[in-house]
Motif scaffolding. Structure first.
Motif: not given
Length: 189
Positions: A107-113, A144-147, A179-183, A188-189
């Motif tokens: 789900x985290x990767x889905x939101x990043x995409x 958690x995703x930074x919103x 900043x959100x993208x970096x988080x 994911x790492x």
């Protein structure tokens, strides 16, 4: 249009995805309780297919199947909603993921995409994400995703069970995107 990551890829949702998603999720009330409004909770793959048929192609929205790269099976769905090109705005919503994948990185990767698509390919200046104020699991995932939490909108819409939802509004704006993208990359790492 596909969005491709390491764990998942997103492609346009198809009515036929209902069969695989129903097989993966079934009548799990924790999934369907929070997804959609108005229509009754699906109780079969055919009812889920009917719901997908109503949503796919709806003006101002784009629905995606979340495909697990390891199994090549649909494990959930998410959408761009309230697409307003003139305002450079869209919303990410109608997200659900199979219970066996909750709490993981898919789900985290889905939101990043999706956020990358919104900000870097579509020129968005704001992405809204909202959840039922009572859905603490989704709210924690959004945070958690930074919103950023913006507030509550009371009686925002009627839910499947007839109650009126208070929506918790969150957003990511273009100035916060790096900043959100970096988080998200760090998660994911």
């Amino acid at each position: 249009m596909n969005m491709d990551g390491a764990l998942v890829y997103l492609r346009p949702l198809a009515v036929e995805d209902s069969q695989a998603l129903w097989a993966e999720i079934g009548p799990d009330e924790k999934t369907w309780r929070w997804v959609g409004s108005g229509a009754p909770m699906p109780t079969s793959a055919s009812e889920l297919a009917e719901e997908f048929a109503r949503k796919i192609g709806r003006p101002g929205s784009e629905y995606f199947a979340i495909i697990d790269k390891q199994s090549e099976r649909p494990i959930g769905s998410s959408a761009f909603l309230d697409i307003r090109e003139a305002d450079k705005h869209l919303e990410i919503g109608s997200t659900f993921i199979a219970p066996s994948f909750r709490g993981g990185k898919r789900n985290v990767e889905t939101k990043l995409l999706m956020l990358t698509e919104a900000f870097e390919n579509r020129g968005a200046v704001r992405v809204t994400i909202k959840a039922n104020s009572d859905n603490l699991v989704s709210r924690a995932a959004i945070e958690k995703i930074g919103a950023k939490f913006e507030g509550l909108l009371r009686n925002q819409r009627q839910e499947r069970d007839g109650t009126w939802r208070t929506a918790a509004y969150y957003s990511v704006i273009v100035q916060e995107w790096p900043q959100t993208k970096q988080g998200l990359v760090e998660l994911l790492s």
